[in-house]
Design an enzyme around this catalytic site. Structure first.
Site, PDB file in Angstrom:
ATOM      1  N   THR A 144      25.766  38.194 -71.132  1.00 11.60           N
ATOM      2  CA  THR A 144      24.806  38.253 -72.239  1.00 11.60           C
ATOM      3  C   THR A 144      25.443  37.767 -73.535  1.00 11.60           C
ATOM      4  OG1 THR A 144      23.624  39.790 -73.681  1.00 11.60           O
ATOM      5  CG2 THR A 144      25.350  40.747 -72.347  1.00 11.60           C
ATOM      6  N   SER A 179      26.550  47.946 -77.408  1.00  9.39           N
ATOM      7  CA  SER A 179      26.028  49.119 -76.663  1.00  9.39           C
ATOM      8  C   SER A 179      26.900  49.311 -75.421  1.00  9.39           C
ATOM      9  CB  SER A 179      24.572  48.883 -76.224  1.00  9.39           C
ATOM     10  OG  SER A 179      24.531  47.932 -75.165  1.00  9.39           O
ATOM     11  N   TYR A 181      25.818  49.351 -72.490  1.00  9.07           N
ATOM     12  CA  TYR A 181      25.356  48.315 -71.553  1.00  9.07           C
ATOM     13  C   TYR A 181      26.080  46.993 -71.813  1.00  9.07           C
ATOM     14  CZ  TYR A 181      22.796  44.054 -70.706  1.00  9.07           C
ATOM     15  OH  TYR A 181      22.514  42.750 -70.391  1.00  9.07           O
ATOM     16  N   HIS A 182      26.099  46.554 -73.080  1.00  8.80           N
ATOM     17  CA  HIS A 182      26.748  45.273 -73.371  1.00  8.80           C
ATOM     18  C   HIS A 182      28.245  45.329 -73.022  1.00  8.80           C
ATOM     19  CE1 HIS A 182      23.034  44.581 -75.852  1.00  8.80           C
ATOM     20  NE2 HIS A 182      23.237  43.329 -75.496  1.00  8.80           N
ATOM     21  N   LYS A 185      28.898  44.553 -69.481  1.00  7.72           N
ATOM     22  CA  LYS A 185      28.903  43.112 -69.232  1.00  7.72           C
ATOM     23  C   LYS A 185      30.264  42.511 -69.606  1.00  7.72           C
ATOM     24  CE  LYS A 185      24.573  42.001 -68.159  1.00  7.72           C
ATOM     25  NZ  LYS A 185      24.194  41.403 -66.896  1.00  7.72           N
TER      26      LYS A 185
HETATM   27  N1  USQ Z   1      14.341  44.795 -81.880  1.00 11.34           N
HETATM   28  C1  USQ Z   1      13.438  45.078 -82.861  1.00 11.34           C
HETATM   29  N2  USQ Z   1      12.265  45.655 -82.519  1.00 11.34           N
HETATM   30  C2  USQ Z   1      11.935  45.950 -81.239  1.00 11.34           C
HETATM   31  C3  USQ Z   1      12.857  45.652 -80.224  1.00 11.34           C
HETATM   32  C4  USQ Z   1      14.050  45.072 -80.571  1.00 11.34           C
HETATM   33  O1  USQ Z   1      13.697  44.816 -84.043  1.00 11.34           O
HETATM   34  O2  USQ Z   1      10.837  46.498 -81.016  1.00 11.34           O
HETATM   35  C5  USQ Z   1      15.595  44.142 -82.238  1.00 11.34           C
HETATM   36  C6  USQ Z   1      16.858  44.904 -81.867  1.00 11.34           C
HETATM   37  O3  USQ Z   1      17.200  45.839 -82.856  1.00 11.34           O
HETATM   38  C7  USQ Z   1      17.867  43.771 -81.724  1.00 11.34           C
HETATM   39  C8  USQ Z   1      17.020  42.603 -81.249  1.00 11.34           C
HETATM   40  O4  USQ Z   1      15.664  42.928 -81.538  1.00 11.34           O
HETATM   41  O5  USQ Z   1      18.380  43.442 -82.984  1.00 11.34           O
HETATM   42  C9  USQ Z   1      17.129  42.302 -79.772  1.00 11.34           C
HETATM   43  O6  USQ Z   1      16.744  43.468 -79.076  1.00 11.34           O
HETATM   44  P1  USQ Z   1      16.190  43.390 -77.557  1.00 11.34           P
HETATM   45  O7  USQ Z   1      15.803  44.760 -77.164  1.00 11.34           O
HETATM   46  O8  USQ Z   1      15.190  42.305 -77.420  1.00 11.34           O
HETATM   47  O9  USQ Z   1      17.463  42.842 -76.821  1.00 11.34           O
HETATM   48  P2  USQ Z   1      18.842  43.531 -76.428  1.00 11.34           P
HETATM   49  O10 USQ Z   1      18.833  45.008 -76.545  1.00 11.34           O
HETATM   50  O11 USQ Z   1      19.907  42.807 -77.173  1.00 11.34           O
HETATM   51  O12 USQ Z   1      18.920  43.213 -74.884  1.00 11.34           O
HETATM   52  C10 USQ Z   1      18.159  42.174 -74.260  1.00 11.34           C
HETATM   53  C11 USQ Z   1      18.131  42.436 -72.774  1.00 11.34           C
HETATM   54  C12 USQ Z   1      19.552  42.380 -72.253  1.00 11.34           C
HETATM   55  C13 USQ Z   1      20.194  41.065 -72.627  1.00 11.34           C
HETATM   56  C14 USQ Z   1      20.105  40.834 -74.115  1.00 11.34           C
HETATM   57  C15 USQ Z   1      20.559  39.452 -74.548  1.00 11.34           C
HETATM   58  O13 USQ Z   1      17.539  43.710 -72.533  1.00 11.34           O
HETATM   59  O14 USQ Z   1      19.530  42.537 -70.848  1.00 11.34           O
HETATM   60  O15 USQ Z   1      21.532  41.120 -72.251  1.00 11.34           O
HETATM   61  O16 USQ Z   1      18.724  40.926 -74.524  1.00 11.34           O
HETATM   62  S1  USQ Z   1      21.318  39.517 -76.139  1.00 11.34           S
HETATM   63  O17 USQ Z   1      20.426  40.170 -77.083  1.00 11.34           O
HETATM   64  O18 USQ Z   1      21.601  38.168 -76.530  1.00 11.34           O
HETATM   65  O19 USQ Z   1      22.500  40.334 -75.990  1.00 11.34           O
END
Ligand code: USQ
Length: 405
Positions: A144, A179, A181-182, A185
Site C-alpha cells: 500500500t 496504522s 494495518y499499514h 504491510k
Molecule cells: N477519510 C475521510 N473521510 C472518510 C474516510 C476517509 O476523510 O469518510 C480520509 C482518511 O482520514 C484518510 C484518507 O481519507 O486521510 C484515506 O482513507 P481511506 O479509508 O480511504 O483509506 P486508508 O485507510 O488509507 O486505506 C485504504 C484501504 C487500504 C489501502 C489504502 C491505500 O482500506 O487497504 O492499503 O487505502 S493508501 O491510502 O494509499 O494507504
C-alpha cells in the site's frame, strides 16, 4: 499463464479473476470469506449485494465458459496452501488475502494482533509454498502507498540513493505507516525483500493507492458477477464511502481539514496495472516495487467532486468535515513517483469524475441497503483510543447531521 488469486472473494480478487480470465489467463483462487465476516462485525454489508460463492462460480462459468478452481480455506493453513500449489502449479500468485482496514486494526489490542498475525502469516505461507513447491512462481503482493506515510520529500518507488558522511548506498525508502494495518504491510514487504535475497524467489510489491469504483465492464449486468462495495467506517475507502453517502443524501465526511492527500486509482485501472505486473514478472531473486495509483487528490477535493456529480443526478448533498478520528497530517507535501507501470505500458484513461458518475448510477438502486446500514458510516474507531467512547458516536452523529461545514 496460470494465476492463483489469494483472497478471490474480495473487492479486488473477484474483479481480478474476471479480468484475467477474459484476457486469456487461467485462474484459481483461495478464500475463507473473512471479508464478509469483518464487514458484518462492523454491523454493515456490501452496498451492492454479492452472491454466495457457489452462485458466483456458476455465473462465472456461464459468462466466461471457463472453469474457475476455487479452494475454500484459510491462507494461514500451510497444508492447504501447499495442496493448492501442488495441484494448480501457478506461474504467478497474487496476494490479496489480507485484512485491508486501517480502522479495523486500530479498534483494540485483539484487532491489532489479529490483523498483523493474519497478514504476516499468510504472506509467509505464500513465500514458503513458492520456495518448497514452485520456486519459479512470481509473487505479486498487494502492499500500500500508506506504507510510506506522508514524508516531506518526494517518494521513490521502493528504493533511493543516500549519501551519508561521505559514503553512498541504495536503501529501501523509510516506511512511516499510519496504522497497525499499514505496519502489517511494511512487515510483509520487509519479509518478501529478505525472501528474494535469501531464497531467490521473484516478487513484485505493489504500493497501491486508495481504490474506488463499482465495476469493470466484463461483469456486465449479471448480479452474480458483481463485486462488493463497502461503505462502513472500516472497510469503505474514502470515495466509495462518499458515493454511498451521496446516494442517501447523507453529508459527505472528510475527516479534519480534508486537505490530506492520497494517490487514487479506479478499480478498472487497478486491474490493468495488476495484469501488467503479472505478465512482466520480476527476475529470479529480484524484489521490485511499483507505486500504483492514477492521480493524487486531496480528500476535500474529492468530496467536492462527488458532490458536483451527485448534484447533476439530482442528489442534494452537503460536505461536512468531521473531527478526525485518525492521527494523520492534514497539511503535508505529497509527491510520489509512479513511472514503472507507465514504462510497462500503463496509461490512465478514466477520470475520477467519470468513474464517480458510473458509481452513483450503480449505487442509486441500492439506496435502501445503504440507508439500512447508514450508522456504520460513522467513524467511532479512534486512533490512540478504543471504539465507542461514551457519547462519541452521538457527537459524531450530531456533527454529520448539522455540524461545521
Ligand atoms: N477519510 C475521510 N473521510 C472518510 C474516510 C476517509 O476523510 O469518510 C480520509 C482518511 O482520514 C484518510 C484518507 O481519507 O486521510 C484515506 O482513507 P481511506 O479509508 O480511504 O483509506 P486508508 O485507510 O488509507 O486505506 C485504504 C484501504 C487500504 C489501502 C489504502 C491505500 O482500506 O487497504 O492499503 O487505502 S493508501 O491510502 O494509499 O494507504
Amino acid at each position: 499463464m496460470r494465476v492463483l488469486i489469494a483472497g478471490i472473494d474480495g473487492y479486488l480478487g473477484w474483479t481480478l479473476a474476471q479480468y484475467l480470465v477474459d484476457t486469456g489467463h487461467e485462474v484459481a483462487g483461495i478464500d475463507n470469506y473473512s471479508r464478509r465476516s469483518w464487514v458484518a462485525e462492523m454491523d454493515s454489508w456490501s452496498a451492492i449485494p454479492i452472491a454466495p460463492m457457489s452462485e458466483r462460480l456458476q455465473g462465472f462459468h456461464e459468462r466466461y465458459r471457463e472453469k474457475l478452481t476455487f479452494y475454500e480455506g484459510d491462507l494461514q493453513d500451510y497444508s492447504l496452501v501447499e495442496k493448492v500449489f501442488n495441484e494448480f502449479e501457478p506461474n504467478a500468485v497474487v496476494h490479496l488475502g489480507e485484512c485491508p482496514s486501517a480502522p479495523y486494526s486500530m479498534i483494540d489490542r485483539d484487532h491489532a494482533v489479529y490483523v498483523q498475525t493474519n497478514n504476516i502469516n499468510s504472506t509467509f505461507n505464500l513465500i514458503f509454498a513458492i520456495k518448497d513447491h514452485s520456486p519459479e512462481t512470481h509473487l505479486v503482493k498487494l502492499g500500500t502507498m500508506g506504507e510510506y506515510g506522508t514524508p516531506n520529500t518526494d517518494i521513490p518507488e521502493g528504493f533511493f540513493d543516500v549519501e551519508y558522511r561521505g559514503r553512498r548506498d541504495r536503501f529501501p525508502y523509510p516506511r512511516q505507516a499510519p496504522s497497525w494495518y499499514h505496519w502489517s504491510k511494511v512487515h510483509g514487504s520487509n519479509n518478501i525483500m529478505f525472501a528474494c535475497k535469501t531464497l531467490g524467489i521473484s516478487a513484485t510489491d505493489i504500493m497501491q493507492g486508495v481504490v474506488f469504483g463499482t465495476q469493470i465492464e466484463q461483469m456486465g449486468d449479471d448480479p452474480r458477477l458483481s463485486t462488493r462495495l463497502d461503505f462502513d467506517q472500516a472497510f469503505g475507502t474514502a470515495i466509495n464511502r462518499f458515493a454511498c453517502q451521496a446516494v442517501i443524501e447523507h453529508p459527505l465526511t472528510p475527516y479534519g481539514k480534508g486537505s490530506q492527500q492520497r494517490g487514487f486509482i479506479p478499480l478498472r485501472e487497478s486491474m490493468k496495472c495488476l495484469k501488467l505486473a503479472i505478465e512482466n514478472p520480476a527476475a529470479m531473486g529480484e524484489y521490485r516495487v511499483f507505486n500504483q495509483f492514477a492521480e493524487v487528490h486531496s480528500i476535500d477535493g474529492l468530496a467536492r467532486t462527488v458532490q458536483h456529480v451527485a448534484s447533476g443526478l439530482g442528489l442534494d448533498v452537503e460536505v461536512k468535515n468531521l473531527e478526525n478520528p485518525r492521527m494523520e497530517l492534514e497539511e503535508h507535501y505529497y509527491n510520489p513517483d509512479h513511472s514503472k507501470l507507465r514504462e510497462l505500458g500503463y496509461t490512465p484513461t478514466q477520470s475520477v469524475e467519470d468513474e464517480v458518475r458510473i458509481m452513483l448510477s450503480d449505487l442509486i438502486p441500492q439506496r435502501d441497503r445503504i440507508e439500512e446500514k447508514k450508522r456504520s458510516l460513522l467513524p467511532d474507531v479512534q486512533w490512540g483510543g478504543y471504539r465507542r467512547r461514551s457519547g462519541y458516536l452521538s457527537d459524531i452523529e450530531a456533527q454529520a447531521a448539522g455540524g461545521q461545514s
